[in-house]
Design a protein around this motif. Structure first.
Motif, mmCIF file in Angstrom:
data_model
loop_
_atom_site.group_PDB
_atom_site.id
_atom_site.type_symbol
_atom_site.label_atom_id
_atom_site.label_comp_id
_atom_site.label_asym_id
_atom_site.label_seq_id
_atom_site.Cartn_x
_atom_site.Cartn_y
_atom_site.Cartn_z
ATOM 1 N N LEU A 201 0.859 -1.168 0.000
ATOM 2 C CA LEU A 201 0.000 0.000 0.000
ATOM 3 C C LEU A 201 0.898 1.221 0.000
ATOM 4 N N ARG A 202 0.617 2.143 -0.922
ATOM 5 C CA ARG A 202 1.423 3.380 -0.912
ATOM 6 C C ARG A 202 0.679 4.457 -0.154
ATOM 7 N N GLU B 91 -3.110 6.045 -0.647
ATOM 8 C CA GLU B 91 -3.970 5.162 -1.434
ATOM 9 C C GLU B 91 -5.232 4.805 -0.648
ATOM 10 N N VAL C 26 -7.613 1.468 -0.713
ATOM 11 C CA VAL C 26 -7.678 0.145 -1.326
ATOM 12 C C VAL C 26 -8.779 -0.673 -0.665
ATOM 13 N N ASN D 228 -9.524 10.382 2.846
ATOM 14 C CA ASN D 228 -8.485 9.955 1.929
ATOM 15 C C ASN D 228 -7.957 11.136 1.099
ATOM 16 N N THR E 274 -4.191 7.182 4.289
ATOM 17 C CA THR E 274 -4.312 5.921 3.563
ATOM 18 C C THR E 274 -5.467 5.119 4.157
ATOM 19 N N ASP F 298 -9.072 3.309 -5.023
ATOM 20 C CA ASP F 298 -8.082 3.376 -6.091
ATOM 21 C C ASP F 298 -7.832 1.999 -6.689
ATOM 22 N N ARG F 299 -7.816 0.991 -5.804
ATOM 23 C CA ARG F 299 -7.556 -0.373 -6.247
ATOM 24 C C ARG F 299 -8.459 -1.313 -5.493
ATOM 25 N N LYS G 291 -7.303 -1.976 -10.891
ATOM 26 C CA LYS G 291 -6.815 -0.628 -10.651
ATOM 27 C C LYS G 291 -7.804 0.365 -11.237
ATOM 28 N N LYS H 8 -7.736 7.373 -8.894
ATOM 29 C CA LYS H 8 -8.415 8.239 -7.937
ATOM 30 C C LYS H 8 -9.853 8.516 -8.341
#
Lengths: 244, 758
Positions: free
Chosen positions: A23-24, A27, A29, A184, A189, A204-205, A219, A222
């Protein structure tokens, strides 16, 4: 964006089998999958609530599988936020006291400041006038938004949400999801376990979990309010392909 | 079948609660059963000894000349007298007597010889027979077997003569160490042989018809002017003295049993309430599918019924096992009570009552479940009444445990304290008491001792008391014989319940029994006749200055300060109280003074107490220590249980806290703080209860034996340090072990379905 959470070969009994993902920062998710696929267990293990049998979980540069219970508790208190399906709260405290509880614990003697912060968050999420209500005097959606406020009190780097709309009606659920999006956008995150494709579509994913393994990833990029419908359709098609 | 399976599964799933419940039920039955059993053993043993020995109803002790015919005429005229007997008691000087090689010089008892009574007041051997010794044989009081380690065949020496110990006797009158005389049984020939070595006293004994009023008889006896140079003793007083030494232990066990019953009921109630809370949904389900409320209650109740049956049986069994060693002293002293059947029946009845009380409370508590509707229960909404504060019972039970420990502890320290003698009618602050009796020259001997005392630099203070028998008269003309002690009552004061010691000439203090018998209060007048050597005694007016506690001489005494008159009333005995500058010299000092004259009996007050109460003190101490262990164990179990209940009940909250980042240690700390917040006040309340109501409780009992105005004499280290520390240690151990449960709560539990057993 730097990696905030890195999971490598994470395993837990027969439920999770060598799961890897990352996870960046910033993000949002979603984790989806049928009942019993290991979604919640994944969440507990990457957040350090449960002890994994094997593998590696690196959070913000710290390997957490090997940490002691107390060290993991500290990490949860200061860097992570949690939102649960059951909206777990302490029944004998009012809404605002529930919100400030963990933060008070982390920062003693800053009661006023924390109460101010809690009120600001509550205002922000549309429950500002419910601060003194008891937990059984508010609706499910309001309570869940209070839980989100609680998770934000310490300005965490990540929010783990386990079926946050699972116990809510459609309109309350929509409010809650909107709240997550708002968080977010401000940079926090979010990792959310959900059953609801519509909820997942704002992320996002999406990771698809089956029998303890990640079987697929979608994917979406945003979220903007303009492409909501299109994202939903893509998500549902993909889920159908995954055998949902 | 289903019910049985439900029960068995329930027991398996809740081992701790099931075990604790049955332990509480067993402990309650055990303690009450034990007190009933011991009380029954004691009373039936005393009863059967008194029945076998034909104990007199009224005894007048007398020294001096005696007109047996006058007494016989008085006796014949009275319809309430069944039998009269005048027994003789040859009081020996302890320094001249030894048994089994041990001299009786340190004995605080008046030891003497008697022959077997012809009509009643028999001295009974260990086979329950009135025994008649052959010449050269002696039967020794049973209390001395242990005291001096005696066996049949040992020798008893009196002066230069010896007798062989042929056996041991139970003396229904003087068996208790608390009765201050002991009769050795010899043959008529030996009695006559030893006569020159001792001084003779008479026991003028009456058996009265059943239902007679002993007090009325005593008054009639006195009014008739019959010999009364000595204390009077009634059957009730004898029973009291016999019952006291072991009775105290039984009283303590009874008290403990009440406290334990209370703790049991409280603990079981809390366990049930917590249980109901846990089973809320199941109960709702049962209600929803249409099972009658009464049936659901019955389902739960049947479990407690079974546990109470098991607990009751275990309790009764344990009581019978424990009663054996605890009752050993009773059987040694008083023999077997014979038919134990009714006592066992009573014990079983007691256990049934205890279990009944517990079950009743269980049934009432279970009634709570009827308050909630099926829907409420199903959705876990409603509550069985207010959610219980589980810390409150921790406080209450701590208080109860401390109270339970303090009562026997305080009785022990009180009896053992040198101050306690002041309740008994013995002067306080002194460490040595010198008795001068059994001599024609009491006055002269006392004078010689006093001269010696005044020369002696080791002596800090002393006071001489001289007792004589005086006739007294109340304003309404009725007259009484009073044993009056003359001397300076200021320096070694006894315990005054009201008023104070006689300070001036014309003041008189009365013992509690005399004051109530004569119906006199402070400030009331009474006249005393003093023999000044003329034909007619001088009548001197006195005012009552004080009322004091006394158990000596049957509890009926009086005190005046020196009258200044030429008082020629014969002195019956003289007592000198002595305080030494250096108390370490006591033994050596006593040894020295005994050598002055054989008629001098000098004893260390500590030995004196030990002689009278040693037995009682030792039993009480033993009981106190057992109580400490029992109370700590109970507190440990209860605390462990309650804490686990609290933690179990708050399990999801705790799990949530953990999920939110609280550490185990932090959660434990909050529990520890809360526990202490109830534990410490609980201890304080327990100490207060143990001191105040505990004192009145024991005071009421001790008042029965004549020691009035009872106050605990506290051993501060025990009460304020040792006991709180022991209790705190037990409580902390339980708390720390109980809190381990917190470590077993996982952060993720709050997310899934509720789990966990308590």
């Amino acid at each position: 964006m730097k990696e905030l959470l890195t999971v490598r070969n994470l395993s837990k009994g027969k439920i999770l089998k060598a799961i890897s993902f990352e996870l960046r920062e910033g993000e949002m998710v979603a984790v989806m999958g049928p009942s019993g696929s290991g979604k919640s267990t994944l969440l507990y293990n990457v957040s350090g609530m449960d002890r994994a049998d094997g593998g590696e979980v690196r959070f913000d540069g710290t390997e957490i599988v090997g940490l002691s219970e107390d060290e993991k508790a500290r990490l949860r208190l200061h860097k992570m936020g949690f939102v649960f399906q059951q909206m777990n709260v302490l029944a004998n405290l009012n809404l605002i006291d529930n919100i400030v509880l963990p933060a008070m614990h982390a920062m003693k003697n800053r009661k006023r400041e924390l109460h101010e912060r809690a009120r600001a968050l509550m205002d922000d999420f549309g429950i500002g006038d419910l601060a003194e209500r008891r937990v059984n005097e508010v609706s499910g959606g309001q309570l869940q938004r209070a839980c989100i406020c609680r998770s934000l009190m310490m300005e965490p780097e990540i929010i783990f949400a386990d079926e946050p709309t699972g116990a809510l009606n459609r309109s309350a659920a929509a409010d809650v999801i909107e709240t997550f999006l708002k968080i977010n956008r401000k940079g926090t995150t979010v990792l959310m376990v959900t059953h609801d494709g519509k909820n997942a579509a704002v992320c996002d994913r999406i990771l698809y979990l089956l029998d303890g393994e990640i079987r697929g990833e979608l994917k979406l990029g945003k979220h903007t309010h303009d492409d909501a419908k299109e994202r939903e359709i893509r998500t549902l098609r993909w889920l159908e392909e995954m055998g949902w | 079948m289903v019910n049985r399976r439900l029960l068995i599964n329930d027991f398996k799933a809740n081992r701790l609660v099931t075990a604790s419940t049955s332990i509480f039920m067993a402990a309650s039955a055990l303690l009450l059963g034990l007190s009933i059993l011991l009380f029954g053993t004691l009373t039936s043993a005393i009863d059967s000894l008194m029945a076998k020995a034909l104990t007199p109803d009224f005894i007048q002790m007398h020294t001096g000349t005696i007109d047996e015919e006058r007494i016989a005429r008085f006796s014949e005229k009275r319809s309430d007298v069944e039998a009269l007997q005048i027994s003789r008691f040859l009081n020996l000087q302890n320094s001249q007597v030894s048994v089994g090689g041990t001299s009786l010089v340190d004995s605080t008892q008046d030891n003497g010889l008697s022959v077997q009574s012809p009509l009643f007041d028999f001295l009974i051997d260990l086979d329950n027979e009135a025994v008649h010794p052959a010449p050269g044989e002696v039967y020794v009081p049973v209390a001395y077997i242990r005291e001096y380690g005696l066996k049949v065949g040992d020798l008893m020496r009196i002066g230069s003569e010896t007798l062989t110990i042929a056996g041991f006797i139970r003396d229904s009158q003087m068996n208790a160490m608390m009765a201050s005389s002991k009769r050795f049984l010899v043959s008529e020939a030996d009695y006559e042989r030893f006569k020159p070595l001792g001084s003779e006293e008479y026991l003028i004994e009456f058996r009265l018809a059943e239902g007679s009023d002993v007090n009325a008889f005593a008054t009639a006896y006195e009014d008739a002017g019959l010999p009364g140079n000595g204390p009077t003793i009634t059957r009730t007083l004898i029973m009291m003295m016999n019952a006291l030494s072991d009775g105290m232990m039984i009283l303590v066990i009874l008290l403990v049993s009440v406290v334990v019953l209370f703790i049991s009921m409280l603990s079981i109630r809390y366990m049930i309430l917590t249980r109901l809370e846990k089973d809320k949904r199941e109960i709702g389900l049962l209600k929803a599918v249409g099972i009658a409320r009464r049936e659901i209650r019955g389902l739960y109740f049947s479990k407690y019924l079974l546990l109470s049956a098991v607990g009751g049986l275990v309790g009764i069994g344990a009581a019978m096992l424990i009663a054996k060693p605890l009752g050993a002293q009773i059987r040694d002293l008083y023999g077997d009570g014979g038919n134990m059947g009714p006592i066992y029946a009573l014990m079983i009845l007691g256990a049934l009552v205890v279990e009944g009380i517990i079950l009743l409370s269980v049934y009432r508590t279970l009634g709570r479940m009827e308050r909630m509707s099926a829907v409420q229960a199903l959705y876990g909404r409603g509550d069985f009444g207010k959610r219980k504060n589980l810390y409150l019972p921790i406080g209450i039970i701590t208080a109860a445990a401390v109270f339970m420990i303090l009562v026997p502890w305080n009785i022990g320290s009180t009896l053992a304290s040198p101050e306690f003698v002041t309740y008994m009618g013995v002067g306080g602050n002194s460490r040595i008491r010198i008795d001068i009796r059994q001599t024609d020259r009491i006055g002269a001997t006392a004078h010689a001792v006093v001269e010696e005392l005044e020369r002696d630099e080791r002596v800090l203070d002393h006071a001489v008391m001289q007792t004589g028998s005086y006739r007294s008269e109340l304003p309404d003309g009725s007259s009484y014989n009073l044993l009056i002690e003359q001397g300076d009552h200021e320096r070694f004061p006894v315990r005054y319940i009201e008023g104070g010691y006689p300070r001036h000439a014309g003041e008189i203090a009365l013992s509690v029994l005399n004051a109530s018998e004569l119906d006199l209060r402070i400030g009331d007048p009474i006249r005393v006749f003093i023999d000044v050597g003329t034909d007619r005694p001088v009548s001197v007016p006195f005012t009552v200055s004080g009322i004091y506690s006394d158990v000596t001489n049957g509890g009926k005494t009086a005190k005046i300060s020196p009258t200044g008159l030429d008082d020629r009333t014969p002195i019956m005995w003289s007592i000198i109280y002595v305080a030494l500058a250096d108390e370490r010299l006591i033994d050596e000092w006593i040894e020295e003074y005994r050598r002055i004259d054989d008629a001098i009996k000098a004893v260390d007050i500590a030995d004196y107490i030990d002689g009278l109460y040693g037995q009682t003190i030792r039993t009480i101490r033993k009981t106190a220590i057992l109580t400490v262990i029992a109370a700590s164990a109970i507190l440990f179990v209860v605390l462990l249980l309650l804490l686990r209940l609290v933690i179990w009940r708050e399990r999801s909250d705790n799990s949530l806290k953990k999920a939110l980042g609280f550490t185990t240690r932090e959660i434990k700390k909050t529990y520890l703080k809360k526990t202490l917040a109830y534990l410490l006040p609980g201890m304080a309340v327990g100490i207060l209860l143990g001191l105040l109501p505990g004192q009145s409780l024991v005071g009421a009992f001790i008042g029965l034996m004549g020691a009035h105005g009872f106050r605990f004499i506290i051993d501060p280290i025990g009460v304020f340090a040792t006991i709180p520390l022991v209790i705190a240690a037990a409580a902390m151990a339980a708390t720390l072990i109980g809190l381990e449960e917190v470590g077993r709560i996982h952060a993720y539990e709050c997310l899934g379905p509720q789990s966990g057993d308590y």
